[in-house]
Design a protein around this motif. Structure first.
Motif, PDB file in Angstrom:
ATOM      1  N   THR A 178       0.803  -1.214   0.000  1.00  0.00           N
ATOM      2  CA  THR A 178       0.000   0.000   0.000  1.00  0.00           C
ATOM      3  C   THR A 178       0.838   1.266   0.000  1.00  0.00           C
ATOM      4  OG1 THR A 178      -1.758  -1.152   1.206  1.00  0.00           O
ATOM      5  CG2 THR A 178      -1.809   1.260   1.243  1.00  0.00           C
ATOM      6  N   TYR A 179       1.920   1.294   0.794  1.00  0.00           N
ATOM      7  CA  TYR A 179       2.619   2.552   1.020  1.00  0.00           C
ATOM      8  C   TYR A 179       3.987   2.649   0.347  1.00  0.00           C
ATOM      9  CZ  TYR A 179      -1.027   2.818   4.500  1.00  0.00           C
ATOM     10  OH  TYR A 179      -2.243   2.827   5.117  1.00  0.00           O
ATOM     11  N   PHE A 180       4.649   1.531   0.069  1.00  0.00           N
ATOM     12  CA  PHE A 180       5.977   1.579  -0.527  1.00  0.00           C
ATOM     13  C   PHE A 180       5.865   1.490  -2.044  1.00  0.00           C
ATOM     14  CE2 PHE A 180       7.221   1.974   3.477  1.00  0.00           C
ATOM     15  CZ  PHE A 180       7.860   0.966   4.172  1.00  0.00           C
ATOM     16  N   LYS A 181       5.465   2.599  -2.648  1.00  0.00           N
ATOM     17  CA  LYS A 181       5.304   2.667  -4.098  1.00  0.00           C
ATOM     18  C   LYS A 181       5.876   3.990  -4.593  1.00  0.00           C
ATOM     19  CE  LYS A 181       0.890   2.028  -3.878  1.00  0.00           C
ATOM     20  NZ  LYS A 181      -0.536   1.893  -4.238  1.00  0.00           N
ATOM     21  N   PRO A 182       6.256   4.071  -5.854  1.00  0.00           N
ATOM     22  CA  PRO A 182       6.936   5.271  -6.379  1.00  0.00           C
ATOM     23  C   PRO A 182       6.164   6.562  -6.151  1.00  0.00           C
ATOM     24  CG  PRO A 182       7.108   3.467  -7.945  1.00  0.00           C
ATOM     25  CD  PRO A 182       6.179   2.992  -6.864  1.00  0.00           C
ATOM     26  N   SER A 183       4.841   6.551  -6.306  1.00  0.00           N
ATOM     27  CA  SER A 183       4.077   7.786  -6.187  1.00  0.00           C
ATOM     28  C   SER A 183       4.007   8.304  -4.752  1.00  0.00           C
ATOM     29  CB  SER A 183       2.658   7.575  -6.717  1.00  0.00           C
ATOM     30  OG  SER A 183       1.990   6.587  -5.955  1.00  0.00           O
ATOM     31  N   ASN A 184       4.363   7.457  -3.795  1.00  0.00           N
ATOM     32  CA  ASN A 184       4.341   7.852  -2.386  1.00  0.00           C
ATOM     33  C   ASN A 184       5.746   8.104  -1.852  1.00  0.00           C
ATOM     34  OD1 ASN A 184       2.913   8.384   0.026  1.00  0.00           O
ATOM     35  ND2 ASN A 184       3.421   6.351   0.817  1.00  0.00           N
ATOM     36  N   ARG A 185       6.711   8.177  -2.756  1.00  0.00           N
ATOM     37  CA  ARG A 185       8.125   8.301  -2.387  1.00  0.00           C
ATOM     38  C   ARG A 185       8.615   9.736  -2.603  1.00  0.00           C
ATOM     39  NH1 ARG A 185      11.516   7.109  -6.984  1.00  0.00           N
ATOM     40  NH2 ARG A 185      10.556   5.032  -7.004  1.00  0.00           N
ATOM     41  N   THR A 186       9.405  10.230  -1.635  1.00  0.00           N
ATOM     42  CA  THR A 186      10.141  11.494  -1.803  1.00  0.00           C
ATOM     43  C   THR A 186      11.620  11.171  -1.797  1.00  0.00           C
ATOM     44  OG1 THR A 186       8.419  12.745  -0.669  1.00  0.00           O
ATOM     45  CG2 THR A 186      10.570  13.780  -0.853  1.00  0.00           C
ATOM     46  N   LEU A 187      12.322  11.542  -2.872  1.00  0.00           N
ATOM     47  CA  LEU A 187      13.727  11.210  -3.018  1.00  0.00           C
ATOM     48  C   LEU A 187      14.595  12.447  -3.154  1.00  0.00           C
ATOM     49  CD1 LEU A 187      15.669   8.740  -3.355  1.00  0.00           C
ATOM     50  CD2 LEU A 187      15.387   9.028  -5.816  1.00  0.00           C
ATOM     51  N   GLY A 188      14.013  13.614  -3.207  1.00  0.00           N
ATOM     52  CA  GLY A 188      14.804  14.813  -3.436  1.00  0.00           C
ATOM     53  C   GLY A 188      14.763  15.245  -4.894  1.00  0.00           C
ATOM     54  N   LEU A 189      14.228  14.403  -5.778  1.00  0.00           N
ATOM     55  CA  LEU A 189      14.033  14.721  -7.194  1.00  0.00           C
ATOM     56  C   LEU A 189      12.556  14.521  -7.525  1.00  0.00           C
ATOM     57  CD1 LEU A 189      17.062  12.847  -8.808  1.00  0.00           C
ATOM     58  CD2 LEU A 189      16.882  15.295  -8.332  1.00  0.00           C
ATOM     59  N   PHE A 190      12.057  15.365  -8.334  1.00  0.00           N
ATOM     60  CA  PHE A 190      10.657  15.204  -8.748  1.00  0.00           C
ATOM     61  C   PHE A 190      10.629  14.655 -10.169  1.00  0.00           C
ATOM     62  CE2 PHE A 190       6.812  16.912 -10.866  1.00  0.00           C
ATOM     63  CZ  PHE A 190       5.875  16.231 -10.114  1.00  0.00           C
ATOM     64  N   ILE A 191       9.987  13.502 -10.343  1.00  0.00           N
ATOM     65  CA  ILE A 191       9.886  12.866 -11.656  1.00  0.00           C
ATOM     66  C   ILE A 191       8.409  12.661 -11.948  1.00  0.00           C
ATOM     67  CG2 ILE A 191      10.545  10.866 -13.059  1.00  0.00           C
ATOM     68  CD1 ILE A 191      12.880  10.453 -11.142  1.00  0.00           C
ATOM     69  N   PRO A 192       7.816  13.471 -12.831  1.00  0.00           N
ATOM     70  CA  PRO A 192       6.374  13.341 -13.090  1.00  0.00           C
ATOM     71  C   PRO A 192       6.054  12.047 -13.823  1.00  0.00           C
ATOM     72  CG  PRO A 192       7.368  14.903 -14.588  1.00  0.00           C
ATOM     73  CD  PRO A 192       8.432  14.533 -13.619  1.00  0.00           C
ATOM     74  N   THR A 193       4.874  11.540 -13.604  1.00  0.00           N
ATOM     75  CA  THR A 193       4.390  10.348 -14.305  1.00  0.00           C
ATOM     76  C   THR A 193       3.030  10.654 -14.925  1.00  0.00           C
ATOM     77  OG1 THR A 193       3.372   9.537 -12.265  1.00  0.00           O
ATOM     78  CG2 THR A 193       5.578   8.758 -12.759  1.00  0.00           C
ATOM     79  N   LYS A 194       2.733   9.977 -16.018  1.00  0.00           N
ATOM     80  CA  LYS A 194       1.469  10.228 -16.715  1.00  0.00           C
ATOM     81  C   LYS A 194       0.269   9.680 -15.943  1.00  0.00           C
ATOM     82  CE  LYS A 194       3.519  10.315 -21.350  1.00  0.00           C
ATOM     83  NZ  LYS A 194       3.509   9.713 -22.698  1.00  0.00           N
ATOM     84  N   ALA A 195       0.479   8.552 -15.297  1.00  0.00           N
ATOM     85  CA  ALA A 195      -0.642   7.935 -14.560  1.00  0.00           C
ATOM     86  C   ALA A 195      -0.183   7.612 -13.139  1.00  0.00           C
ATOM     87  CB  ALA A 195      -1.107   6.669 -15.271  1.00  0.00           C
TER      88      ALA A 195
END
Length: 543
Positions: free
Chosen positions: A157-174
């Motif tokens: 539920t929680y360990f997924k790319p969209s819920n991650r902050t890494l110091g870089l912002f990488i947009p995704t389409k979906a």
């Protein structure tokens, strides 16, 4: 400077039932050794050390994982390994064995917490801030009930790319965003809740010198070890012990400080009968918390596990196998820590004042190396040198062991005889003298341009011992002027609000972060008085 790569994931509030599963999940991933991050990053030499923790709050909280790297290590490779390890738990599910190990660790920590009144009081304030002090006990109950499916569901539920902050912002389409549950209604949650576990309360004991001496049992084993045993009823049947191995003399320890310093760190990394992970599991099962020192160990457990604790610690000290892989990991971790001190004002000041007040030859056991010398020594030391330190010095002939808590002295003395009486020290022990040295006064300014804070340290050698008639006056003076006394290996905290130095500096708005007035006492002379203060550089003139 070391490199750091870290990730952060949002999680529900502390009052949400999934908080226990998340707590267990973090313990599984961050554990050293045996944890997933340690195996994927440290054992593969992508990083020197890993870390992780969760902050469960009244509102939504977060989980934080990261790794330390030396300057020549690849940040991209470590970042990829970090993310893949955490976010591939769907493909590589948590195992039942991992869950039970984590459950044992967390429940042991809570049990140890409940036996320490000071720490318990502090921790309860944290749970009050989360919403209700009873969350501590409810969280403990949830940990006992969490299933493997609960832990896996939390990971998915929680360990997924969209819920991650890494110091870089990488947009995704979906974006696949994590849905964070709303805060639970605590009044409904605790409507019918009742805790069901109690601890022994211990005995009322005023720790005066007279009362301590009346209960203290001094003894010496036939093999030479000296014992100081103080049996007393304690909260939760708690037992605290400290073992000190006295070994070698000034001549035999020449040119061996680095290697022998690493020997103690290797004792818990694998023995004749246990791997590092198996040893950690055995300590957890016996509810043993250890803290290794340069030439000994302090540990805490409960009365019914004391005999097992002594057997495990004896195994560590008598039968280490010094695995080469663990040795290389230790060297990298030490180098990473030293690199981090290059630009730290406190580290730089401390090294310079130690080198000035205690000048010894580079081969001497008490020599203080520079940061560059420490790095070179760590790189150069071999595993064979570390093994020889154990072979040449370790034994219980001149050892000292103190135990305080809920235990039966005769039974423990018999156990110690069986475990240690035949463990003879290979070489005789003689304390290394630290004679008074008349040191010329100096005034040095060290530049650390990338740090906003400053550190001021001052010291002097006094030709006086603790049996001198003036010594009590010095202790009282330190109380009046400094407010905190560090005496030998013990620390006595006193009221700092009325100390003259602290009041003077606060009036000048110098002490913006913290202060400490300390005195280090050796058996031959009063060595050093230090005033240590972190403050902003612009206020340094206030001294």
């Amino acid at each position: 400077m070391i490199q750091i790569v870290a990730t952060l994931y949002h999680i529900p509030a502390a009052s949400h039932p999934e908080s226990a599963a998340i707590d267990l999940l973090v313990s599984i991933i961050k554990q050293v050794p045996g944890g997933r991050l340690h195996k994927s990053l440290v054992e593969s030499k992508l990083a020197t050390a890993i870390f992780g923790f969760d902050r469960q709050l009244r509102e939504t909280g977060f989980v934080y994982f990261g790794a330390n790297l030396l300057p020549d290590m690849s940040l991209d490779h470590a970042k990829e390994g970090l993310i893949n390890t955490i976010e591939s738990l769907t493909e590589h599910p948590i195992t039942a064995e991992e869950l039970e190990r984590a459950r044992t660790r967390l429940l042991n920590k809570i049990e140890q917490l409940l036996t320490n009144t000071r720490n318990l009081a502090t921790t309860i304030t944290e749970f009050i801030a989360m919403g209700d002090w009873r969350l501590l006990f409810l969280h403990r109950d949830w940990i006992k009930q969490v299933t493997l499916e609960d832990v896996q569901r939390a990971a998915n539920t929680y360990f997924k790319p969209s819920n991650r902050t890494l110091g870089l912002f990488i947009p995704t389409k979906a974006p696949d965003r994590a849905e964070i549950p709303a805060v639970t209604d605590l009044s409904l949650m605790f409507k019918d809740y009742r805790g069901n576990e109690t601890l022994s309360l211990g005995e009322a004991f005023e720790a005066t010198p007279e009362n301590i001496e009346a209960k203290l049992i001094r003894a010496q084993l036939p093999g030479g070890m000296k014992l100081a045993l103080l049996p007393k009823k304690t909260r939760g049947n708690r037992v605290v012990a400290a073992l000190n191995l006295n070994w070698g003399d000034e001549q035999s320890k020449m040119n061996r400080a680095t290697a022998c310093g690493m020997t103690s760190a290797m004792l818990s990394r694998g023995t004749k009968h246990y791997t590092r992970e198996q040893l950690r599991d055995a300590l957890d099962r016996s509810k043993v918390h250890i803290d290794m020192t340069a030439d000994g160990i302090t540990f805490e457990t409960t009365s019914n596990h004391l005999a097992d604790a002594l057997q495990l610690i004896t195994e560590m000290f008598r039968n280490p196998i010094f695995p080469e892989k663990e040795f290389e990991q230790l060297k990298l971790a030490i180098l990473s820590s030293i690199e981090n001190q290059r630009s730290e004002p406190a580290a730089q000041a401390g090294i310079h004042i130690e080198r000035h007040l205690m000048p010894f030859a580079p081969a001497h056991w008490l020599y203080t190396p520079t940061i560059e010398e420490r790095i070179e020594r760590i790189k150069r030391v071999s595993l064979d040198e570390v093994k020889r330190c154990h072979h040449d010095f370790y034994g219980s002939t001149d050892a000292e062991l103190a135990i305080v808590g809920d235990f039966e002295p005769n039974a423990i003395t018999e156990t110690l005889q069986q475990l240690l009486d035949d463990w003879k020290s290979p070489k005789p022990y003689q304390r290394i003298a630290t004679p008074y040295q008349d040191i010329k006064a100096i005034d040095i300014n060290l530049e650390t341009p990338d740090k906003a804070n400053a550190v001021y340290q001052a010291g002097m050698n006094l030709k006086i011992r603790d049996d001198h008639p003036d010594f009590p006056a010095l202790v009282l003076g330190n109380y009046l002027f400094g407010g905190l006394l560090i005496h030998g290996c013990g620390v006595v905290f006193v009221n700092k609000k009325a100390s003259r130095i602290v009041l003077h500096l606060r009036l000048r708005r110098v002490l913006l972060k913290s202060e400490e007035i300390s005195k280090s006492l050796l058996s031959t002379h009063l060595r050093i008085v230090i005033v240590w203060s972190k403050q902003w550089m612009k206020n340094l003139h206030g001294f």
